[in-house]
Write an enzyme that holds these catalytic residues in place. Structure first.
Site, PDB file in Angstrom:
ATOM      1  N   HIS A  27       2.779 -28.012  10.285  1.00  0.00           N
ATOM      2  CA  HIS A  27       4.110 -28.576  10.385  1.00  0.00           C
ATOM      3  C   HIS A  27       4.155 -29.853  11.139  1.00  0.00           C
ATOM      4  O   HIS A  27       4.985 -30.801  10.486  1.00  0.00           O
ATOM      5  CB  HIS A  27       4.969 -27.390  11.208  1.00  0.00           C
ATOM      6  CG  HIS A  27       4.871 -26.175  10.627  1.00  0.00           C
ATOM      7  ND1 HIS A  27       4.867 -25.810   9.322  1.00  0.00           N
ATOM      8  CD2 HIS A  27       4.907 -24.883  11.485  1.00  0.00           C
ATOM      9  CE1 HIS A  27       4.988 -24.472   9.221  1.00  0.00           C
ATOM     10  NE2 HIS A  27       4.919 -23.952  10.465  1.00  0.00           N
ATOM     11  N   ASP A  69      -1.403 -23.100  14.416  1.00  0.00           N
ATOM     12  CA  ASP A  69      -0.407 -22.571  13.780  1.00  0.00           C
ATOM     13  C   ASP A  69       1.068 -23.617  13.698  1.00  0.00           C
ATOM     14  O   ASP A  69       1.694 -23.396  12.756  1.00  0.00           O
ATOM     15  CB  ASP A  69       0.233 -21.281  14.903  1.00  0.00           C
ATOM     16  CG  ASP A  69       1.382 -20.621  14.424  1.00  0.00           C
ATOM     17  OD1 ASP A  69       1.463 -20.093  13.432  1.00  0.00           O
ATOM     18  OD2 ASP A  69       2.695 -20.669  15.314  1.00  0.00           O
ATOM     19  N   ASP A 107       4.356 -24.941   2.971  1.00  0.00           N
ATOM     20  CA  ASP A 107       4.430 -25.397   4.599  1.00  0.00           C
ATOM     21  C   ASP A 107       6.039 -25.060   4.735  1.00  0.00           C
ATOM     22  O   ASP A 107       6.830 -26.245   4.146  1.00  0.00           O
ATOM     23  CB  ASP A 107       3.972 -26.505   4.846  1.00  0.00           C
ATOM     24  CG  ASP A 107       4.162 -26.918   6.130  1.00  0.00           C
ATOM     25  OD1 ASP A 107       5.350 -26.745   6.774  1.00  0.00           O
ATOM     26  OD2 ASP A 107       3.323 -27.576   6.879  1.00  0.00           O
ATOM     27  N   HIS A 108       6.752 -24.354   5.315  1.00  0.00           N
ATOM     28  CA  HIS A 108       8.047 -24.277   5.323  1.00  0.00           C
ATOM     29  C   HIS A 108       8.552 -25.173   5.782  1.00  0.00           C
ATOM     30  O   HIS A 108      10.024 -25.462   5.399  1.00  0.00           O
ATOM     31  CB  HIS A 108       8.643 -22.703   5.665  1.00  0.00           C
ATOM     32  CG  HIS A 108       8.681 -22.810   7.123  1.00  0.00           C
ATOM     33  ND1 HIS A 108       7.738 -22.437   7.953  1.00  0.00           N
ATOM     34  CD2 HIS A 108       9.780 -22.868   8.110  1.00  0.00           C
ATOM     35  CE1 HIS A 108       8.023 -22.450   9.087  1.00  0.00           C
ATOM     36  NE2 HIS A 108       9.290 -22.635   9.236  1.00  0.00           N
ATOM     37  N   LYS A 137       5.657 -22.840  22.813  1.00  0.00           N
ATOM     38  CA  LYS A 137       6.243 -21.606  22.846  1.00  0.00           C
ATOM     39  C   LYS A 137       6.882 -21.401  24.069  1.00  0.00           C
ATOM     40  O   LYS A 137       6.294 -21.889  25.379  1.00  0.00           O
ATOM     41  CB  LYS A 137       5.485 -20.180  22.458  1.00  0.00           C
ATOM     42  CG  LYS A 137       4.687 -20.477  21.303  1.00  0.00           C
ATOM     43  CD  LYS A 137       5.747 -19.801  20.149  1.00  0.00           C
ATOM     44  CE  LYS A 137       4.713 -19.640  18.882  1.00  0.00           C
ATOM     45  NZ  LYS A 137       5.403 -19.985  17.730  1.00  0.00           N
ATOM     46  N   ARG A 191       0.904  -1.214  -0.041  1.00  0.00           N
ATOM     47  CA  ARG A 191      -0.016   0.040  -0.224  1.00  0.00           C
ATOM     48  C   ARG A 191       0.795   1.326  -0.161  1.00  0.00           C
ATOM     49  O   ARG A 191       0.184   2.279  -0.341  1.00  0.00           O
ATOM     50  CB  ARG A 191      -0.914  -0.012   1.165  1.00  0.00           C
ATOM     51  CG  ARG A 191      -2.422  -0.270   0.756  1.00  0.00           C
ATOM     52  CD  ARG A 191      -3.232  -0.433   1.865  1.00  0.00           C
ATOM     53  NE  ARG A 191      -3.231  -1.994   1.981  1.00  0.00           N
ATOM     54  CZ  ARG A 191      -3.959  -2.605   3.039  1.00  0.00           C
ATOM     55  NH1 ARG A 191      -4.300  -1.797   3.847  1.00  0.00           N
ATOM     56  NH2 ARG A 191      -3.886  -3.870   2.776  1.00  0.00           N
ATOM     57  N   LYS A 248      12.756 -27.726   4.767  1.00  0.00           N
ATOM     58  CA  LYS A 248      13.984 -27.814   5.363  1.00  0.00           C
ATOM     59  C   LYS A 248      14.690 -29.007   5.193  1.00  0.00           C
ATOM     60  O   LYS A 248      13.870 -30.275   4.870  1.00  0.00           O
ATOM     61  CB  LYS A 248      13.602 -27.801   7.120  1.00  0.00           C
ATOM     62  CG  LYS A 248      12.995 -26.622   7.672  1.00  0.00           C
ATOM     63  CD  LYS A 248      12.745 -26.850   9.147  1.00  0.00           C
ATOM     64  CE  LYS A 248      12.107 -25.683   9.675  1.00  0.00           C
ATOM     65  NZ  LYS A 248      12.983 -24.564  10.211  1.00  0.00           N
ATOM     66  N   LYS A 270       0.554 -19.978   4.640  1.00  0.00           N
ATOM     67  CA  LYS A 270      -0.425 -20.684   6.061  1.00  0.00           C
ATOM     68  C   LYS A 270      -0.876 -19.384   6.870  1.00  0.00           C
ATOM     69  O   LYS A 270      -0.344 -18.309   6.610  1.00  0.00           O
ATOM     70  CB  LYS A 270       0.451 -21.567   6.657  1.00  0.00           C
ATOM     71  CG  LYS A 270       1.382 -21.102   7.455  1.00  0.00           C
ATOM     72  CD  LYS A 270       2.118 -22.048   8.416  1.00  0.00           C
ATOM     73  CE  LYS A 270       1.564 -21.615   9.863  1.00  0.00           C
ATOM     74  NZ  LYS A 270       2.341 -20.711  10.600  1.00  0.00           N
TER      75      LYS A 270
HETATM   76  C1  BG6 Z   1       5.747 -20.725  11.919  1.00  0.00           C
HETATM   77  C2  BG6 Z   1       4.654 -20.276  12.922  1.00  0.00           C
HETATM   78  O1  BG6 Z   1       5.062 -21.177  10.637  1.00  0.00           O
HETATM   79  O2  BG6 Z   1       6.910 -21.443  12.226  1.00  0.00           O
HETATM   80  C3  BG6 Z   1       5.624 -19.553  13.987  1.00  0.00           C
HETATM   81  O3  BG6 Z   1       3.853 -19.396  12.472  1.00  0.00           O
HETATM   82  C4  BG6 Z   1       6.741 -20.592  14.342  1.00  0.00           C
HETATM   83  O4  BG6 Z   1       4.684 -19.558  15.082  1.00  0.00           O
HETATM   84  C5  BG6 Z   1       7.555 -20.851  13.127  1.00  0.00           C
HETATM   85  O5  BG6 Z   1       7.619 -19.888  15.223  1.00  0.00           O
HETATM   86  C6  BG6 Z   1       8.773 -21.875  13.185  1.00  0.00           C
HETATM   87  O6  BG6 Z   1       9.430 -21.909  12.477  1.00  0.00           O
HETATM   88  P1  BG6 Z   1      11.080 -22.679  12.456  1.00  0.00           P
HETATM   89  O7  BG6 Z   1      11.558 -22.864  11.126  1.00  0.00           O
HETATM   90  O8  BG6 Z   1      11.574 -21.369  13.374  1.00  0.00           O
HETATM   91  O9  BG6 Z   1      10.899 -23.548  13.226  1.00  0.00           O
END
Ligand code: BG6
Length: 516
Positions: free
Chosen positions: A266, A261, A202-203, A366, A66, A207, A173
């Protein structure tokens, strides 16, 4: 458009390096181009890809946001996202990289934004040789996903499904808030896009260590014969984090909690890779078909089953590595009477021949004492005890630990005889560490995933039926928790390893959570 964008440059750094997979010329459009994800992950990933010679010379990056920024202002902002000190040739390379960057201002729900974008992309096709190939990355809040896709379609920016030129859309996500909203989103997405054009990210799948789960299982022949209920007593999957609600995340997080989350995406993906059958090959659909079967084998639970098998918890104030930290309910953006839980632990079994009766224990939270993600396969004890009990009180059973992060690697714990006249055993380890075995550090997850989208390889992205099945399982938990008579979340001190109730989940099996 700034002048430096007017020429197509050859990237000498790329030409000098061995190239394995270089994608087609293309433009990458970052919706949320001024946002946190772009700043922390996407821009650094694109820079490293370019730096490593993995991007074509004919590429462009268009940030959309924006703010009323010029290309120059955008480049200045992007430059701040890069850790320049880590690259001795940064100054030499930056000028070249910057010439591929531009910005287009506009609101995501305004048709004008897309008219401007279309013109810009047409210009870039000419000036940068991007050949009409467009990757749209939705690094935005989920409420914009459907709007953006709809507008892209209306502006004629999505080709009907075709190989070349191509349009692909990456969706961050969370994909939906529950089963019903995920289905609505999917319906909206599929009005404009063919499934082959959708990349749900989904990152964790990007990895290197997560991908190595498949390599370990199916690139070797010694593990697979014991990878089943006859030999495996239980499996623990832990994703522990030290962080709390840093970076102003509280408000978003309080609508999600660990279950949406971390677990729905994950952790379910980690579970799939550990539990799936061997695919016939490594093609996207072969792999995803097998993962889907794991999700379909998740248990069906009544509300009572949920309360018996799942523990949710909130941290109260405590201390992590000597620093005082607030409790979850005191975090900025979190409602003071919130029932959202930043910690979830569960015990589940999979209804398959391979795994029937084997408990899988999942926990994530967390404000735990440290950041550690690992998968531990606990094998059965030998059927008879020929030796004296172990010196250190260890279980006597073998464990295979896959360390996803940090200290990436794997270790196999087994018993060895303590030297001397007695027949006493002690647990010892065979250890593999990425850091020492391979000279090259693993690429960041986003690098790999962005490259895969450009290459049109969806293997490491979640297919719509996977998302649906994962939500079906999670939804039963959400439903049970939302009932008025549901027990409230329990608590744990920040900096501890979670609530006592999580230990109790495992008591019936005579098992303990691993101390990481
Ligand atoms: C994200 C979550 O998808 O993954 C976060 O939204 C989390 O809450 C993070 O901290 C963790 O990712 P990584 O790669 O640091 O393990």
């Amino acid at each position: 458009m700034a002048e430096s964008l007017g020429t197509v440059e050859v990237n000498p750094l790329r030409e000098a390096l061995p190239r394995t997979r270089v994608p087609d010329p293309c433009a990458v459009v970052l919706f949320g181009g001024t946002g946190d994800l772009t700043h922390r992950k996407l821009v650094p990933a694109l820079y490293h890809l370019a730096r490593g010679g993995n991007l074509p010379s004919e590429f462009a990056i268009v940030g959309i946001g924006r703010r009323d920024w010029s290309d120059e202002q955008y480049r200045d902002e992007v430059k701040k996202s890069l850790s320049q000190g880590a690259d001795p040739d940064f100054d030499a390379f930056w000028g070249q990289f910057a010439s591929h960057l531009c910005f287009s201002a506009g609101a995501f729900d305004d048709a004008e934004t897309y008219t401007k974008l279309k013109e810009r992309l047409a210009q870039l096709d000419k000036s940068h040789g991007t050949r009409g190939n467009h990757l749209f990355y939705l690094a935005v809040a989920p409420e914009y996903f459907a709007t953006i896709i709809d507008q892209l379609g209306a502006a004629g920016l999505i080709y009907s499904h075709q190989e070349s030129p191509w349009s692909r859309v990456v969706i961050e996500k969370p994909f939906g808030h529950d089963l019903a909203s995920a289905r609505v989103l999917n319906r909206d997405v599929s009005k404009v896009l063919d499934e082959s054009q959708v990349y749900r990210i989904d990152h964790y799948l990007g990895k290197e260590t997560v991908q190595n789960i498949l390599a370990l299982r199916f690139g070797n022949s010694i593990f697979e014969p014991i990878w089943n209920r006859r030999h495996v007593a239980s499996v623990q999957i832990t994703v522990a984090e030290e962080v709390g609600m840093a970076g102003g995340r509280g408000a978003y997080y309080d609508t999600a909690g660990a279950i949406r989350d971390m677990v729905q995406n994950h952790m379910m993906q980690l579970l799939c890779l550990v539990a799936m059958e061997p695919p016939v090959d490594l093609s996207a659909d072969a792999v995803r078909n097998e993962k889907l079967k794991v999700l379909q084998a998740l248990p069906t639970w009544s509300d009572d089953d949920v309360h018996r098998n799942v523990v949710r918890a909130q941290y109260t104030k405590g201390s992590i590595q000597g620093s005082e930290v607030p409790g979850y309910l005191e975090e900025k953006g979190v409602k003071p009477d919130s029932r959202t839980s930043p910690y979830v632990a569960m015990r589940l079994t999979l209804n398959t021949w391979r795994w029937a009766g084997v408990p899988f224990y999942l926990r994530t939270g967390k404000r735990l004492p440290k950041r550690a993600t690992e998968i531990a396969m606990q094998f059965h004890k030998p059927p008879t005890a020929l030796f004296e009990p172990e010196a250190d009180g260890a279980s006597g059973a073998n464990q295979l630990i896959l360390r996803i992060q940090p200290n990436e690697g794997a270790s196999l714990a087994f018993q060895a005889k303590i030297p001397g006249s007695r027949r006493r055993l002690q647990e010892v380890r065979m250890d593999f560490r990425y850091g020492t075995a391979f000279a090259v550090p693993p690429p960041e997850a986003y690098e790999r995933l962005l490259l895969d989208v450009m290459l049109g390889d969806p293997t490491l992205f979640t297919r719509t039926d996977e998302v649906d099945s994962a939500w079906r399982f999670i939804n039963q938990i959400l439903d049970a928790w939302e009932k008025p008579d549901a027990p409230p979340p329990v608590t744990y001190d920040a900096g501890s390893w979670g609530p006592v109730a999580a230990d109790a989940l495992l008591d019936g099996d005579g098992v303990r959570w691993r101390r990481l």
